[in-house]
Write a protein that holds these residues in place. Structure first.
Motif, short mmCIF file in Angstrom:
data_model
loop_
_atom_site.label_atom_id
_atom_site.label_comp_id
_atom_site.label_asym_id
_atom_site.label_seq_id
_atom_site.Cartn_x
_atom_site.Cartn_y
_atom_site.Cartn_z
N MET A 4 0.79 -1.34 0.02
CA MET A 4 0.01 0.09 0.04
C MET A 4 0.86 1.25 -0.08
SD MET A 4 -2.95 -1.00 2.69
CE MET A 4 -3.68 0.54 2.72
N LEU A 5 1.79 1.26 0.93
CA LEU A 5 2.79 2.44 0.89
C LEU A 5 3.49 2.75 -0.35
CD1 LEU A 5 3.91 1.86 4.51
CD2 LEU A 5 2.26 3.61 3.90
N GLU A 6 3.77 1.47 -0.89
CA GLU A 6 4.66 1.70 -2.15
C GLU A 6 3.73 2.21 -3.17
OE1 GLU A 6 6.90 -1.59 -3.34
OE2 GLU A 6 7.56 -2.27 -1.34
N ARG A 7 2.38 1.75 -3.27
CA ARG A 7 1.60 2.46 -4.50
C ARG A 7 1.38 3.86 -4.06
NH1 ARG A 7 -0.79 -2.83 -3.80
NH2 ARG A 7 -2.18 -2.07 -1.87
N ARG A 8 1.28 4.20 -2.79
CA ARG A 8 1.27 5.59 -2.37
C ARG A 8 2.29 6.47 -2.89
NH1 ARG A 8 1.19 7.34 3.77
NH2 ARG A 8 3.49 7.15 3.35
N ASP A 9 3.71 5.86 -2.91
CA ASP A 9 4.64 6.61 -3.63
C ASP A 9 4.61 6.86 -4.88
OD1 ASP A 9 5.78 6.42 -1.04
OD2 ASP A 9 7.27 4.82 -1.49
N ARG A 10 3.89 5.61 -5.62
CA ARG A 10 3.58 5.81 -7.02
C ARG A 10 2.53 6.86 -7.40
NH1 ARG A 10 4.67 0.53 -10.61
NH2 ARG A 10 6.55 -0.09 -9.44
N MET A 11 1.65 6.81 -6.36
CA MET A 11 0.62 7.94 -6.48
C MET A 11 1.26 9.39 -6.47
SD MET A 11 -2.55 6.29 -4.34
CE MET A 11 -3.78 7.69 -4.69
N LYS A 12 1.98 9.59 -5.49
CA LYS A 12 2.66 10.75 -5.32
C LYS A 12 3.49 11.18 -6.64
CE LYS A 12 5.75 13.64 -2.69
NZ LYS A 12 6.42 14.17 -3.63
N GLN A 13 4.38 10.23 -7.12
CA GLN A 13 4.94 10.29 -8.58
C GLN A 13 4.10 10.92 -9.73
OE1 GLN A 13 7.18 6.74 -8.98
NE2 GLN A 13 8.08 6.95 -7.20
N ALA A 14 2.94 10.06 -9.64
CA ALA A 14 1.98 10.49 -10.65
C ALA A 14 1.34 12.05 -10.44
CB ALA A 14 0.91 9.50 -10.82
N ILE A 15 1.04 12.33 -9.25
CA ILE A 15 0.48 13.65 -8.93
C ILE A 15 1.62 14.51 -9.36
CG2 ILE A 15 -0.06 15.07 -7.04
CD1 ILE A 15 -1.54 12.56 -5.97
N ASP A 16 2.94 14.35 -8.81
CA ASP A 16 3.91 15.22 -9.27
C ASP A 16 3.93 15.66 -10.76
OD1 ASP A 16 4.63 15.68 -6.69
OD2 ASP A 16 6.37 14.21 -6.59
N ARG A 17 3.83 14.37 -11.61
CA ARG A 17 3.86 14.62 -13.00
C ARG A 17 2.63 15.54 -13.48
NH1 ARG A 17 5.67 9.07 -12.74
NH2 ARG A 17 3.64 8.44 -13.18
N LEU A 18 1.67 15.35 -13.04
CA LEU A 18 0.46 15.97 -13.44
C LEU A 18 0.64 17.51 -12.99
CD1 LEU A 18 -2.46 13.80 -12.18
CD2 LEU A 18 -1.98 14.33 -14.64
N VAL A 19 1.21 17.79 -11.90
CA VAL A 19 1.20 19.31 -11.46
C VAL A 19 2.17 19.83 -12.35
CG1 VAL A 19 2.13 20.73 -9.71
CG2 VAL A 19 0.64 18.85 -9.00
#
Length: 275
Positions: free
Chosen positions: A244-259
Motif C-alpha cells: 500500500m505504501l509503495e502504491r502511495r509513493d507511485r501515486m505521489k509520483q503521478a501527481i507530481d507529473r500532473l502538477v
C-alpha cells in the motif's frame, strides 16, 4: 521515519473519469427510489458492526452472479437490517487472482479512517463453522451498468465521487472495479462493494489519476506503516501494508507529473469546483 512516511499532506483535490463496475446480485440492480439514500450505515457504524457479528441467520441463498460466489444471508425479522452478503472466501490465489474475505473488512476499516463514506460495514464472523466477511446488504441501489445513459449521474458532485473512488482503488490496489460493483442510490451517491481482490502485493496502480481530492490525499499521505498496521494488521499481512505504501509513493509520483505538466490549480480541485 522512512521517506514514504513523510509524504507531504499539502496536496489538493478532484477529477473527470470513466466509471467501472462489476458482477453483483440481480436484486441489487433494481432501480432505486428517487431521493432514497442507501448509506443508512453512516452514524450507526458501531451498532451495525455488532449486529452483523451476532444477528441470527435464518437462511442463506446462493447468488447467481459473481466470480467469487458470494451468498446472501437473511437475518432474523425485525432486526436492524434484513440481510447481509456472506463471503467465506479463504485467503489465497483463485484463477490467478489474490482473493480474501479479509480484504472486504480491511477496505471498510480503511474507508472509515479516510472518511470516504462509500464502503458499507463489513465484519468477520463465523457461520456454520466457517469464517468469513459479513457485509451489510445495501439498497435500493442500481449497478452502473444497468443505468440507462440518460439516467446516469453527472455533474460536479458525481465527478468528485469518482475522483475519490479512483484514489481509493489505487491505494488499495483494487484492479477489479467494474460496472457491477459501482452502486448508485436514489440520491446519486456512489457505494463501493466487492473488495476481495484488493490489497494484493502488486504495487502497480490499477487506475490513471487525472484530478486529486486534496483532503483525501492529505489523509492518505499522513498514514504510516505503524498507523496502518495498528488499524489493519488484523486483516492484512505486513507485505500487503508495505505494498500500500509503495502504491502511495507511485501515486505521489503521478501527481507530481500532473502538477508539472498542468499546474496545481488544474490538478487539485475541491468538491463543487468547475474545472
Amino acid at each position: 521515519m522512512r521517506a514514504r512516511d513523510r509524504i507531504s499532506a499539502a496536496w489538493l483535490v478532484t477529477l473527470l473519469v470513466v466509471v467501472a463496475t462489476g458482477v453483483v446480485p440481480e436484486s441489487r440492480s433494481q432501480a432505486p427510489s428517487t431521493g432514497v439514500c442507501a448509506k443508512t450505515w453512516l452514524g450507526r457504524e458501531a451498532e451495525l458492526e455488532q449486529y452483523l457479528k451476532t444477528a441470527r441467520v435464518e437462511r442463506i441463498e446462493d447468488i447467481p452472479l459473481g466470480v467469487t460466489k458470494p451468498r446472501r444471508a437473511f437475518l432474523a425479522p425485525d432486526g436492524l437490517i434484513p440481510s447481509m452478503a456472506w463471503k467465506p472466501l479463504r485467503p489465497g490465489i483463485y484463477d490467478q487472482h489474490w482473493e480474501s474475505y479479509r480484504s472486504e473488512i480491511a477496505a471498510y476499516e480503511l474507508d472509515k479512517i479516510l472518511g470516504l463514506r462509500m464502503t458499507p460495514p463489513a465484519v468477520e464472523r463465523q457461520i456454520d463453522g466457517a469464517g468469513g466477511a459479513a457485509v451489510m446488504w445495501i439498497g435500493p441501489v442500481t449497478m452502473w451498468r444497468d443505468l440507462k445513459r440518460e439516467k446516469r449521474p453527472a455533474g460536479n458532485a458525481w465527478t468528485f465521487q469518482i475522483i475519490r473512488q479512483r484514489m481509493f482503488d489505487d491505494f488499495i490496489g483494487n484492479d477489479d472495479r467494474n460496472q457491477g460493483n459501482l452502486l448508485i442510490d436514489g440520491d446519486g451517491h456512489l457505494c463501493l462493494i466487492d473488495a476481495s481482490r484488493a490489497f494484493a502485493t502488486n504495487t502497480n496502480l490499477p487506475l490513471k489519476l487525472e484530478k486529486i481530492d486534496a483532503p483525501l490525499w492529505g489523509r492518505i499521505a499522513a498514514l504510516t506503516e505503524a498507523s496502518l498496521t495498528a488499524a489493519l494488521g488484523e486483516w492484512l499481512e505486513p507485505s500487503q501494508i508495505r505494498a500500500m505504501l509503495e502504491r502511495r509513493d507511485r501515486m505521489k509520483q503521478a501527481i507530481d507529473r500532473l502538477v508539472a505538466a498542468n499546474g496545481a490549480s488544474k490538478v487539485f480541485v475541491a468538491e463543487g469546483e468547475r474545472k
